[in-house]
Scaffold this motif. Structure first.
Motif, PDB file in Angstrom:
ATOM      1  N   VAL A  70       0.836  -1.207   0.000  1.00  0.00           N
ATOM      2  CA  VAL A  70       0.000   0.000   0.000  1.00  0.00           C
ATOM      3  C   VAL A  70       0.868   1.254   0.000  1.00  0.00           C
ATOM      4  CG1 VAL A  70      -1.639   1.341   1.382  1.00  0.00           C
ATOM      5  CG2 VAL A  70      -1.998  -1.103   1.047  1.00  0.00           C
ATOM      6  N   ALA A  71       1.911   1.267   0.839  1.00  0.00           N
ATOM      7  CA  ALA A  71       2.784   2.436   0.912  1.00  0.00           C
ATOM      8  C   ALA A  71       3.581   2.626  -0.375  1.00  0.00           C
ATOM      9  CB  ALA A  71       3.729   2.309   2.104  1.00  0.00           C
ATOM     10  N   ALA A  72       4.019   1.530  -0.986  1.00  0.00           N
ATOM     11  CA  ALA A  72       4.814   1.636  -2.217  1.00  0.00           C
ATOM     12  C   ALA A  72       3.956   2.115  -3.388  1.00  0.00           C
ATOM     13  CB  ALA A  72       5.446   0.291  -2.542  1.00  0.00           C
ATOM     14  N   ALA A  73       2.664   1.851  -3.341  1.00  0.00           N
ATOM     15  CA  ALA A  73       1.777   2.259  -4.428  1.00  0.00           C
ATOM     16  C   ALA A  73       1.208   3.663  -4.221  1.00  0.00           C
ATOM     17  CB  ALA A  73       0.628   1.259  -4.571  1.00  0.00           C
ATOM     18  N   ASN A  74       1.552   4.302  -3.120  1.00  0.00           N
ATOM     19  CA  ASN A  74       1.042   5.633  -2.817  1.00  0.00           C
ATOM     20  C   ASN A  74       1.718   6.655  -3.730  1.00  0.00           C
ATOM     21  OD1 ASN A  74       0.253   8.053  -1.742  1.00  0.00           O
ATOM     22  ND2 ASN A  74       0.852   7.583   0.353  1.00  0.00           N
ATOM     23  N   PRO A  75       0.970   7.380  -4.548  1.00  0.00           N
ATOM     24  CA  PRO A  75       1.581   8.341  -5.468  1.00  0.00           C
ATOM     25  C   PRO A  75       2.352   9.454  -4.756  1.00  0.00           C
ATOM     26  CG  PRO A  75      -0.788   8.191  -5.856  1.00  0.00           C
ATOM     27  CD  PRO A  75      -0.474   7.307  -4.720  1.00  0.00           C
ATOM     28  N   LYS A  76       1.892   9.877  -3.565  1.00  0.00           N
ATOM     29  CA  LYS A  76       2.612  10.919  -2.844  1.00  0.00           C
ATOM     30  C   LYS A  76       3.974  10.420  -2.385  1.00  0.00           C
ATOM     31  CE  LYS A  76      -1.100  11.750  -0.346  1.00  0.00           C
ATOM     32  NZ  LYS A  76      -1.923  12.190   0.758  1.00  0.00           N
ATOM     33  N   ALA A  77       4.048   9.173  -1.956  1.00  0.00           N
ATOM     34  CA  ALA A  77       5.338   8.613  -1.540  1.00  0.00           C
ATOM     35  C   ALA A  77       6.268   8.486  -2.739  1.00  0.00           C
ATOM     36  CB  ALA A  77       5.125   7.253  -0.879  1.00  0.00           C
TER      37      ALA A  77
END
Length: 94
Positions: A58-65
């Motif tokens: 989920v975190a790796a797919a976050n566009p902001k990250a």
């Protein structure tokens, strides 16, 4: 037009996730005898590693990250190719 389509697809998807969470929230219950008020799950088939893997995805797919890692963090990495991988790991871990 494309942006609006993507935005509304996201709205529908988040609405579906919220509805699904509400409808299936009965799988999580609070134990009456549990003094600490900890939440327990009826289904113990998932291990903590499964939850950690899911959170990483989920975190790796976050566009902001992704924007943070591609725009902001490279300014803290030197161009020395011998330690490039280590620098990236350290900066991303912080």
């Amino acid at each position: 037009m494309v942006f609006n389509c993507i935005k509304w697809i996201g709205v529908v998807y988040l609405g579906w996730l919220g509805l699904k969470t509400i409808l299936f929230s009965s799988s999580v219950y609070k134990d009456e005898d549990n003094i600490k008020g900890e939440v327990t799950f009826k289904d113990d088939s998932q291990t903590p590693w499964d939850f950690a893997r899911q959170e990483f995805i989920v975190a790796a797919a976050n566009p902001k990250a992704l924007l943070l890692f591609t725009v902001f963090l490279p300014q803290f990495i030197t161009s020395n190719t011998a330690t490039l991988g280590g620098q990236i790991l350290i900066v991303n871990a912080v």
